[in-house]
Enzyme design. Structure first.
Site, mmCIF file in Angstrom:
data_model
loop_
_atom_site.group_PDB
_atom_site.id
_atom_site.type_symbol
_atom_site.label_atom_id
_atom_site.label_comp_id
_atom_site.label_asym_id
_atom_site.label_seq_id
_atom_site.Cartn_x
_atom_site.Cartn_y
_atom_site.Cartn_z
ATOM 1 N N GLY A 7 28.451 21.345 92.021
ATOM 2 C CA GLY A 7 28.237 22.317 93.109
ATOM 3 C C GLY A 7 28.159 23.745 92.588
ATOM 4 O O GLY A 7 28.107 23.976 91.372
ATOM 5 N N GLY A 8 28.162 24.684 93.513
ATOM 6 C CA GLY A 8 27.952 26.101 93.164
ATOM 7 C C GLY A 8 29.021 26.637 92.228
ATOM 8 O O GLY A 8 28.742 26.996 91.067
ATOM 9 N N ILE A 9 30.263 26.690 92.694
ATOM 10 C CA ILE A 9 31.358 27.198 91.850
ATOM 11 C C ILE A 9 31.660 26.179 90.752
ATOM 12 O O ILE A 9 31.890 26.541 89.593
ATOM 13 C CB ILE A 9 32.603 27.506 92.719
ATOM 14 N N GLN A 13 37.536 28.460 111.472
ATOM 15 C CA GLN A 13 37.880 27.589 110.333
ATOM 16 C C GLN A 13 39.309 27.053 110.425
ATOM 17 O O GLN A 13 40.051 27.062 109.428
ATOM 18 C CB GLN A 13 37.708 28.352 109.014
ATOM 19 N N TYR A 41 39.395 24.211 107.805
ATOM 20 C CA TYR A 41 39.279 24.680 106.413
ATOM 21 C C TYR A 41 40.495 25.520 106.010
ATOM 22 O O TYR A 41 41.052 25.352 104.921
ATOM 23 C CB TYR A 41 37.989 25.487 106.314
HETATM 24 N N1 CAA Z 1 36.766 37.509 115.581
HETATM 25 C C1 CAA Z 1 36.884 37.572 116.930
HETATM 26 N N2 CAA Z 1 35.979 37.078 117.771
HETATM 27 C C2 CAA Z 1 34.884 36.490 117.236
HETATM 28 C C3 CAA Z 1 34.714 36.361 115.855
HETATM 29 C C4 CAA Z 1 35.699 36.923 115.012
HETATM 30 N N3 CAA Z 1 35.603 36.870 113.680
HETATM 31 N N4 CAA Z 1 33.569 35.714 115.634
HETATM 32 C C5 CAA Z 1 33.038 35.425 116.834
HETATM 33 N N5 CAA Z 1 33.830 35.913 117.810
HETATM 34 C C6 CAA Z 1 33.633 35.801 119.260
HETATM 35 C C7 CAA Z 1 32.190 36.045 119.648
HETATM 36 O O1 CAA Z 1 31.952 37.410 119.811
HETATM 37 C C8 CAA Z 1 32.122 35.286 120.967
HETATM 38 O O2 CAA Z 1 32.756 36.028 121.969
HETATM 39 P P1 CAA Z 1 32.314 35.877 123.527
HETATM 40 O O3 CAA Z 1 32.510 34.432 123.900
HETATM 41 O O4 CAA Z 1 33.246 36.810 124.245
HETATM 42 O O5 CAA Z 1 30.881 36.289 123.547
HETATM 43 C C9 CAA Z 1 32.979 34.070 120.688
HETATM 44 O O6 CAA Z 1 33.894 34.441 119.642
HETATM 45 C C10 CAA Z 1 32.148 32.889 120.200
HETATM 46 O O7 CAA Z 1 32.974 31.772 120.180
HETATM 47 P P2 CAA Z 1 32.337 30.325 120.129
HETATM 48 O O8 CAA Z 1 33.436 29.317 120.264
HETATM 49 O O9 CAA Z 1 31.228 30.217 121.138
HETATM 50 O O10 CAA Z 1 31.784 30.267 118.633
HETATM 51 P P3 CAA Z 1 30.303 30.066 118.124
HETATM 52 O O11 CAA Z 1 29.815 28.733 118.541
HETATM 53 O O12 CAA Z 1 29.509 31.276 118.445
HETATM 54 O O13 CAA Z 1 30.465 29.985 116.539
HETATM 55 C C11 CAA Z 1 31.479 30.278 114.394
HETATM 56 C C12 CAA Z 1 31.484 30.626 115.870
HETATM 57 C C13 CAA Z 1 31.017 28.847 114.105
HETATM 58 C C14 CAA Z 1 32.891 30.378 113.924
HETATM 59 C C15 CAA Z 1 30.552 31.243 113.647
HETATM 60 O O14 CAA Z 1 30.905 32.549 113.997
HETATM 61 C C16 CAA Z 1 30.675 31.138 112.133
HETATM 62 O O15 CAA Z 1 30.051 30.285 111.504
HETATM 63 N N6 CAA Z 1 31.491 31.995 111.535
HETATM 64 C C17 CAA Z 1 31.684 31.987 110.074
HETATM 65 C C18 CAA Z 1 33.044 31.486 109.731
HETATM 66 C C19 CAA Z 1 33.265 31.728 108.271
HETATM 67 O O16 CAA Z 1 33.662 32.809 107.846
HETATM 68 N N7 CAA Z 1 33.045 30.706 107.442
HETATM 69 C C20 CAA Z 1 33.204 30.865 106.013
HETATM 70 C C21 CAA Z 1 32.207 29.948 105.344
HETATM 71 S S1 CAA Z 1 32.210 30.225 103.579
HETATM 72 C C22 CAA Z 1 33.662 29.621 103.073
HETATM 73 O O17 CAA Z 1 34.435 29.054 103.772
HETATM 74 C C23 CAA Z 1 33.992 29.862 101.621
HETATM 75 C C24 CAA Z 1 35.280 30.544 101.472
HETATM 76 O O18 CAA Z 1 36.242 29.923 101.031
HETATM 77 C C25 CAA Z 1 35.390 31.961 101.801
#
Ligand code: CAA
Length: 248
Positions: A13-15, A151, A154
């Protein structure tokens, strides 16, 4: 420097790829684990590494299955030899807010990210302690330390990995085996590429270093912990996150 045998789960994988590269460059014999269904991809990876002048072994094994890991370790011991360095790097994301998260999204992440650490390490720890030398590095995440919106699965798995590190470090310290965690921040790989772009940009804007991590940033910390001279570092968590989360 002694030549050791290193196993990297999720090694293609990547890392994982960069960890394999750096361990091979440090003179070790490296085995990259891959998911059995991805054999063709793993063979292509091995060829690409050979083109770079790095001879890697590959080993099929489903890290979410205890019995598959047992078979994989027997295969590696038969073909290559006893494993002295283990990097538990295999991991996936299934991001969803908890209110929308399905049971499979929870169990897949716990099985592949956390239960895997038991499934692989359990088959290797006794050999390491019996031989009086070993290095185990668990690749966790900044999101295990601070949690992350979307997450719950995770973050729980990644926090659990460090609990495992702290416990097993105590069990193995007297036998020459160190166990540590490396917690990457947001690192440029396919996993972060899959995030919604606006969410990724918002997170990267909060990183004091002003950029995403690179796989080289992470592999540097891992190889440092695997070094002969790192024998007194155990039970530690090394954050490699550009300052995104700073703590004791
Ligand atoms: N903080 C607070 N509120 C947030 C937010 C946050 N960080 N992100 C979204 N919201 C809010 C939105 O504004 C929205 O508000 P309203 O309902 O009032 O409009 C609401 O939360 C959306 O909630 P949903 O349940 O409908 O969520 P969604 O279906 O839109 O999807 C998600 C949300 C899947 C979490 C998407 O935002 C996402 O993929 N986020 C990324 C998460 C992330 O950081 N993943 C890391 C991947 S990489 C990795 O993991 C490697 C590592 O080790 C770092």
């Amino acid at each position: 420097m002694s030549k050791r045998i290193a196993l990297v789960t999720g090694g293609t994988g990547g890392i994982g790829s960069e960890i394999c590269r750096k361990l091979a460059e440090a003179g070790h014999e490296v085995v990259a684990n891959y998911l059995p269904a991805l054999q063709a991809e793993a063979e292509a990876w091995q060829k690409q590494m050979a083109d770079e002048g790095l001879n890697m072994h590959i080993a099929a094994g489903d890290v979410s299955s205890f019995s598959s890991c047992e078979e994989m370790i027997k295969d590696i011991e038969g073909r290559v030899g006893p494993v002295d360095i283990l990097v538990n790097c295999a991991g996936i994301t299934r991001d969803k807010t908890l209110r929308k998260m399905e049971e499979k999204q929870w169990t897949d992440v716990i099985n592949i990210n956390l239960n895997s650490v038991f499934n692989v390490t359990r088959h290797l720890v006794e050999g390491m302690t019996n031989r009086g030398w070993g290095r185990i590095v668990n690749i966790s995440s900044v999101n295990g330390q601070r949690g992350q919106f979307g997450q719950a699965n995770y973050s729980a798995a990644k926090a659990g990995m460090h609990g495992f590190t702290m416990a097993v470090a105590q069990e193995t310290a007297a036998k020459g085996v160190t166990v540590n965690t490396v917690s990457p921040g947001y690192t440029s790989t396919a996993m972060t590429d899959a995030m919604p772009e606006d969410v990724r940009n918002a997170i990267v804007a909060q990183v004091p270093a002003g950029r995403m991590g690179t796989v080289q940033d992470i592999a540097f910390a891992v190889t440092m912990l695997c070094d002969e001279q790192a024998g007194y570092i155990t039970g530690a968590n090394i954050p490699v996150n550009g300052g995104l989360f700073i703590s004791f």
